[in-house]
Write a protein that holds these residues in place. Structure first.
Motif, PDB file in Angstrom:
ATOM      1  N   GLY A 253      -0.728   5.316  -4.675  1.00 56.47           N
ATOM      2  CA  GLY A 253      -2.035   5.931  -4.504  1.00 56.47           C
ATOM      3  C   GLY A 253      -3.098   5.424  -5.453  1.00 56.47           C
ATOM      4  O   GLY A 253      -4.192   5.964  -5.502  1.00 56.47           O
ATOM      5  N   ALA A 254      -2.800   4.369  -6.229  1.00 55.03           N
ATOM      6  CA  ALA A 254      -3.755   3.883  -7.217  1.00 55.03           C
ATOM      7  C   ALA A 254      -4.160   2.432  -7.005  1.00 55.03           C
ATOM      8  O   ALA A 254      -5.223   2.033  -7.440  1.00 55.03           O
ATOM      9  CB  ALA A 254      -3.171   4.039  -8.619  1.00 55.03           C
ATOM     10  N   SER A 255      -3.329   1.653  -6.334  1.00 51.50           N
ATOM     11  CA  SER A 255      -3.592   0.232  -6.135  1.00 51.50           C
ATOM     12  C   SER A 255      -3.173  -0.169  -4.728  1.00 51.50           C
ATOM     13  O   SER A 255      -2.541   0.596  -4.014  1.00 51.50           O
ATOM     14  CB  SER A 255      -2.812  -0.610  -7.147  1.00 51.50           C
ATOM     15  OG  SER A 255      -3.182  -0.296  -8.458  1.00 51.50           O
ATOM     16  N   TYR A 256      -3.544  -1.386  -4.386  1.00 50.56           N
ATOM     17  CA  TYR A 256      -3.155  -1.968  -3.105  1.00 50.56           C
ATOM     18  C   TYR A 256      -2.298  -3.201  -3.368  1.00 50.56           C
ATOM     19  O   TYR A 256      -2.605  -3.987  -4.262  1.00 50.56           O
ATOM     20  CB  TYR A 256      -4.383  -2.396  -2.298  1.00 50.56           C
ATOM     21  CG  TYR A 256      -5.341  -1.286  -1.985  1.00 50.56           C
ATOM     22  CD1 TYR A 256      -5.127  -0.454  -0.892  1.00 50.56           C
ATOM     23  CD2 TYR A 256      -6.471  -1.067  -2.765  1.00 50.56           C
ATOM     24  CE1 TYR A 256      -6.015   0.565  -0.587  1.00 50.56           C
ATOM     25  CE2 TYR A 256      -7.358  -0.050  -2.469  1.00 50.56           C
ATOM     26  CZ  TYR A 256      -7.127   0.757  -1.383  1.00 50.56           C
ATOM     27  OH  TYR A 256      -8.007   1.774  -1.088  1.00 50.56           O
ATOM     28  N   LEU A 257      -1.249  -3.377  -2.595  1.00 53.12           N
ATOM     29  CA  LEU A 257      -0.411  -4.565  -2.662  1.00 53.12           C
ATOM     30  C   LEU A 257      -0.739  -5.418  -1.450  1.00 53.12           C
ATOM     31  O   LEU A 257      -0.609  -4.971  -0.312  1.00 53.12           O
ATOM     32  CB  LEU A 257       1.071  -4.194  -2.658  1.00 53.12           C
ATOM     33  CG  LEU A 257       2.053  -5.363  -2.612  1.00 53.12           C
ATOM     34  CD1 LEU A 257       1.944  -6.201  -3.885  1.00 53.12           C
ATOM     35  CD2 LEU A 257       3.474  -4.856  -2.427  1.00 53.12           C
ATOM     36  N   VAL A 258      -1.195  -6.644  -1.698  1.00 54.68           N
ATOM     37  CA  VAL A 258      -1.528  -7.575  -0.630  1.00 54.68           C
ATOM     38  C   VAL A 258      -0.403  -8.597  -0.554  1.00 54.68           C
ATOM     39  O   VAL A 258      -0.062  -9.227  -1.553  1.00 54.68           O
ATOM     40  CB  VAL A 258      -2.873  -8.286  -0.901  1.00 54.68           C
ATOM     41  CG1 VAL A 258      -3.247  -9.184   0.261  1.00 54.68           C
ATOM     42  CG2 VAL A 258      -3.969  -7.276  -1.174  1.00 54.68           C
ATOM     43  N   GLN A 259       0.188  -8.751   0.628  1.00 59.18           N
ATOM     44  CA  GLN A 259       1.305  -9.662   0.819  1.00 59.18           C
ATOM     45  C   GLN A 259       0.952 -10.712   1.849  1.00 59.18           C
ATOM     46  O   GLN A 259       0.402 -10.403   2.901  1.00 59.18           O
ATOM     47  CB  GLN A 259       2.545  -8.901   1.289  1.00 59.18           C
ATOM     48  CG  GLN A 259       3.015  -7.873   0.281  1.00 59.18           C
ATOM     49  CD  GLN A 259       4.099  -6.981   0.833  1.00 59.18           C
ATOM     50  OE1 GLN A 259       3.888  -6.330   1.839  1.00 59.18           O
ATOM     51  NE2 GLN A 259       5.235  -6.973   0.172  1.00 59.18           N
ATOM     52  N   GLY A 260       1.308 -11.967   1.548  1.00 57.50           N
ATOM     53  CA  GLY A 260       1.070 -13.068   2.464  1.00 57.50           C
ATOM     54  C   GLY A 260       2.332 -13.435   3.222  1.00 57.50           C
ATOM     55  O   GLY A 260       3.424 -12.957   2.901  1.00 57.50           O
ATOM     56  N   PRO A 261       2.216 -14.310   4.212  1.00 52.61           N
ATOM     57  CA  PRO A 261       3.362 -14.680   5.044  1.00 52.61           C
ATOM     58  C   PRO A 261       4.425 -15.487   4.298  1.00 52.61           C
ATOM     59  O   PRO A 261       5.567 -15.543   4.715  1.00 52.61           O
ATOM     60  CB  PRO A 261       2.735 -15.504   6.167  1.00 52.61           C
ATOM     61  CG  PRO A 261       1.464 -16.022   5.592  1.00 52.61           C
ATOM     62  CD  PRO A 261       0.997 -14.973   4.631  1.00 52.61           C
ATOM     63  N   THR A 262       4.051 -16.104   3.177  1.00 45.79           N
ATOM     64  CA  THR A 262       5.009 -16.913   2.418  1.00 45.79           C
ATOM     65  C   THR A 262       5.688 -16.126   1.303  1.00 45.79           C
ATOM     66  O   THR A 262       6.486 -16.679   0.561  1.00 45.79           O
ATOM     67  CB  THR A 262       4.307 -18.134   1.796  1.00 45.79           C
ATOM     68  OG1 THR A 262       3.298 -17.667   0.889  1.00 45.79           O
ATOM     69  CG2 THR A 262       3.670 -19.009   2.869  1.00 45.79           C
ATOM     70  N   GLY A 263       5.327 -14.852   1.168  1.00 47.75           N
ATOM     71  CA  GLY A 263       5.906 -14.025   0.118  1.00 47.75           C
ATOM     72  C   GLY A 263       5.006 -13.869  -1.096  1.00 47.75           C
ATOM     73  O   GLY A 263       5.312 -13.112  -2.011  1.00 47.75           O
ATOM     74  N   LYS A 264       3.894 -14.588  -1.123  1.00 45.86           N
ATOM     75  CA  LYS A 264       2.946 -14.451  -2.220  1.00 45.86           C
ATOM     76  C   LYS A 264       2.327 -13.061  -2.179  1.00 45.86           C
ATOM     77  O   LYS A 264       2.009 -12.550  -1.110  1.00 45.86           O
ATOM     78  CB  LYS A 264       1.862 -15.516  -2.123  1.00 45.86           C
ATOM     79  CG  LYS A 264       0.954 -15.563  -3.320  1.00 45.86           C
ATOM     80  CD  LYS A 264       0.021 -16.752  -3.264  1.00 45.86           C
ATOM     81  CE  LYS A 264      -0.857 -16.764  -4.503  1.00 45.86           C
ATOM     82  NZ  LYS A 264      -1.793 -17.887  -4.463  1.00 45.86           N
ATOM     83  N   GLN A 265       2.185 -12.442  -3.361  1.00 43.18           N
ATOM     84  CA  GLN A 265       1.672 -11.078  -3.446  1.00 43.18           C
ATOM     85  C   GLN A 265       0.597 -10.982  -4.510  1.00 43.18           C
ATOM     86  O   GLN A 265       0.548 -11.779  -5.442  1.00 43.18           O
ATOM     87  CB  GLN A 265       2.790 -10.101  -3.815  1.00 43.18           C
ATOM     88  CG  GLN A 265       3.929 -10.043  -2.857  1.00 43.18           C
ATOM     89  CD  GLN A 265       5.006  -9.073  -3.302  1.00 43.18           C
ATOM     90  OE1 GLN A 265       4.992  -8.563  -4.413  1.00 43.18           O
ATOM     91  NE2 GLN A 265       5.962  -8.828  -2.421  1.00 43.18           N
ATOM     92  N   GLY A 266      -0.240  -9.978  -4.370  1.00 42.09           N
ATOM     93  CA  GLY A 266      -1.254  -9.684  -5.363  1.00 42.09           C
ATOM     94  C   GLY A 266      -1.555  -8.200  -5.367  1.00 42.09           C
ATOM     95  O   GLY A 266      -1.419  -7.526  -4.353  1.00 42.09           O
ATOM     96  N   ILE A 267      -1.948  -7.697  -6.528  1.00 42.88           N
ATOM     97  CA  ILE A 267      -2.298  -6.280  -6.694  1.00 42.88           C
ATOM     98  C   ILE A 267      -3.803  -6.176  -6.843  1.00 42.88           C
ATOM     99  O   ILE A 267      -4.431  -6.950  -7.560  1.00 42.88           O
ATOM    100  CB  ILE A 267      -1.614  -5.680  -7.948  1.00 42.88           C
ATOM    101  CG1 ILE A 267      -0.113  -5.693  -7.797  1.00 42.88           C
ATOM    102  CG2 ILE A 267      -2.125  -4.290  -8.250  1.00 42.88           C
ATOM    103  CD1 ILE A 267       0.436  -4.598  -6.917  1.00 42.88           C
TER     104      ILE A 267
END
Length: 79
Positions: free
Chosen positions: A51-65
């Protein structure tokens, strides 16, 4: 980040509704569902992090907060 931050929630953003009948958590999940519809053609996915951040995930497994919507779009562009 501790679990308490997830209970407190994120800062108010200009796009947040002023008066809504939905509780904050449900509104956040509705917003994430809408974002996922927009970014689906790019093979990206966004999910909630306590409830505090968003996790962005790409098709290759790369992620970012991302901590807010503005940062979410920047992170999506980077991925």
């Amino acid at each position: 980040m501790c679990g308490l931050c997830g209970l407190i929630g994120e800062d108010v953003h200009w796009s947040d509704p002023i008066d809504t009948s939905l509780p904050g958590r449900r509104e956040r999940l509705r917003r994430i569902a809408s974002i996922n519809q927009v970014i689906a053609p790019f093979r990206l996915k966004v999910s909630d992090v306590q409830g505090a951040s968003y996790l962005v995930q790409g098709p290759t497994g790369k992620q970012g907060i991302a901590s807010g919507l503005e940062q979410l779009w920047q992170t999506a562009e980077e991925i």
